[in-house]
Design an enzyme around this catalytic site. Structure first.
Site, short mmCIF file in Angstrom:
data_model
loop_
_atom_site.label_atom_id
_atom_site.label_comp_id
_atom_site.label_asym_id
_atom_site.label_seq_id
_atom_site.Cartn_x
_atom_site.Cartn_y
_atom_site.Cartn_z
N GLU A 109 0.82 -1.21 0.00
CA GLU A 109 0.00 0.00 0.00
C GLU A 109 0.86 1.26 0.00
O GLU A 109 0.60 2.21 -0.75
CB GLU A 109 -0.92 0.01 1.24
CG GLU A 109 -1.85 -1.19 1.32
CD GLU A 109 -1.27 -2.33 2.15
OE1 GLU A 109 -2.04 -2.95 2.91
OE2 GLU A 109 -0.05 -2.60 2.05
N CYS B 121 0.05 0.17 7.63
CA CYS B 121 -0.49 0.55 6.32
C CYS B 121 -1.88 1.15 6.45
O CYS B 121 -2.26 2.02 5.65
CB CYS B 121 -0.54 -0.67 5.41
SG CYS B 121 1.10 -1.29 4.95
N ALA C 293 11.86 -43.47 4.20
CA ALA C 293 11.92 -44.54 3.20
C ALA C 293 12.08 -45.85 3.94
O ALA C 293 12.83 -45.94 4.91
CB ALA C 293 13.10 -44.31 2.25
N SER D 223 21.83 -48.34 5.10
CA SER D 223 20.53 -47.96 4.54
C SER D 223 20.61 -47.40 3.13
O SER D 223 19.59 -47.09 2.53
CB SER D 223 19.86 -46.91 5.45
OG SER D 223 20.67 -45.75 5.54
N GLY E 130 15.96 -39.05 11.91
CA GLY E 130 15.59 -40.44 11.75
C GLY E 130 14.28 -40.79 12.46
O GLY E 130 13.43 -39.93 12.73
N LEU F 46 13.12 -38.71 15.64
CA LEU F 46 12.57 -37.39 15.37
C LEU F 46 11.21 -37.49 14.69
O LEU F 46 10.26 -36.78 15.06
CB LEU F 46 13.53 -36.58 14.49
CG LEU F 46 13.14 -35.12 14.27
CD1 LEU F 46 13.16 -34.34 15.58
CD2 LEU F 46 14.09 -34.47 13.25
#
Length: 339
Positions: free
Chosen positions: A52, A85, A154, A168, A269, A272
């Site tokens: 604005e 604003c 995964a 892994s 991993g 978490l």
């Protein structure tokens, strides 16, 4: 009709602003009492003029008297790096303000009320759905006081994320890995726990199949209390890592939102990922399933605090995609009662 046309133009202007950061993308069009465009403006990032004010700055003093300001987000009502604003529009003599979406901020909301109190006519909700789409990630973070959280893992078909010896790489194939990196690049931040840092030393970057960095790189976030070695790969990330203890995930997410993080991609991993799910702080789950079996103790998820089947974390299936030989399952946790 003039309001909708001007709002559509304001949304186009908003898209010129930065897509990330603390502040939203906002555009503004100022119309004369006869509907002619007098000025346009948009927000260029934190510390710069809001849309604005940017539009008003392009007019001579008094030129906005009796005009209509069409803006994609409710004019703010607070003083931060710039002034409110709503007050700027009042001082400019604007007679009417049209906006698409209400400002959900704790401190910035209330601009519409301030305008009305000053005698300015206010119309809300014009092209609200289109504005919601433009402001989607910012609005989510502002309304929930945290980033949108995606948890990814995964695993093999039997739910293992690694073999018994801890190896892994690679459970999934190249197509699935390329999809993960594309999603990393689309997120503001990527998170792992210190256990993953010590076990895998991930770079937490987003790369093409050829190994080149995407232009957009997620900010690396590491949860945990153990200090990360200075030589860890994450320390060489293009962005400085953010370290959080993880004792209070809700507070940590609010801190990330305060830093301008709108979306968080949680990679691992299992400790978490489980903590986020158990805390009810997950908005999307991505599971990459490889057609393999490993058995053994290396599960993709840990304890979720589920003692009986009635307490299971229920998911709504959104999509299933085939990526080479692998499957990607996309799901969203079902809202709990009262949420």
């Amino acid at each position: 009709m003039a309001d909708a046309s001007a709002m559509r133009r304001a949304l186009e202007l908003a898209m010129r602003g930065p897509a990330t950061g603390v502040n939203p993308r906002v555009g503004c069009v100022i119309l004369s009492p006869h509907g002619d465009v007098l000025a346009e403006g948009w927000h260029r990032g934190a510390g710069t003029a809001h849309a604005e004010v940017d539009a008003l700055s392009r007019l001579a003093p008094g030129a906005a008297e009796g005009a209509t300001a069409v803006v994609t987000l409710e004019p703010c009502n607070h003083t931060g790096r710039t002034g409110p604003c709503a007050e700027a529009l009042i001082q400019a003599g604007v007679a009417r303000v049209v906006y698409a979406v209400a400002d959900p901020g704790d401190h910035s909301a209330g601009g519409a009320d301030r305008l009305r109190a000053a005698g300015v006519e206010v119309t809300a909700g014009v092209l609200a759905d289109e504005a919601e789409a433009v402001l989607d990630d910012w609005l989510f973070a502002a309304r929930h006081r945290r980033p949108h959280v995606t948890v990814k893992w995964a695993s093999t078909l039997d739910g293992r994320a690694a073999a018994a010896d801890g190896t892994s790489q690679w459970i999934t194939g190249p197509a699935a890995r390329a999809d993960v990196h594309r999603r990393r690049a689309a997120a503001d931040a990527i998170a792992v726990g210190t256990g993953t840092v010590f076990a895998d030393d991930p770079a937490l970057t987003a790369r093409t199949p050829a190994g080149e960095f995407f232009d957009a790189q997620p900010v690396p976030v590491v949860f945990g209390r153990r200090p990360v070695p200075a030589e860890a790969a994450v320390s060489r990330h293009p962005h400085a890592p953010v370290f959080l203890e993880g004792a209070d995930l809700a507070a940590d997410l609010h801190e990330l939102q305060r830093r301008g993080i709108r979306s968080l991609f949680v990679e691992g991993g299992p400790t978490l990922a489980s903590a986020f799910l158990a805390a009810g702080l997950v908005d999307e789950v991505l599971v990459y399933l490889a057609p393999a079996l490993l058995g053994g103790p290396r599960l993709a998820l840990g304890d979720l605090g589920v003692a009986t089947i009635a307490d299971a974390v229920r998911l709504e299936l959104a999509a299933v995609e085939r990526l080479g030989d692998d499957l990607l399952v996309i799901a969203h946790p079902r809202p709990t009662e009262g949420n």
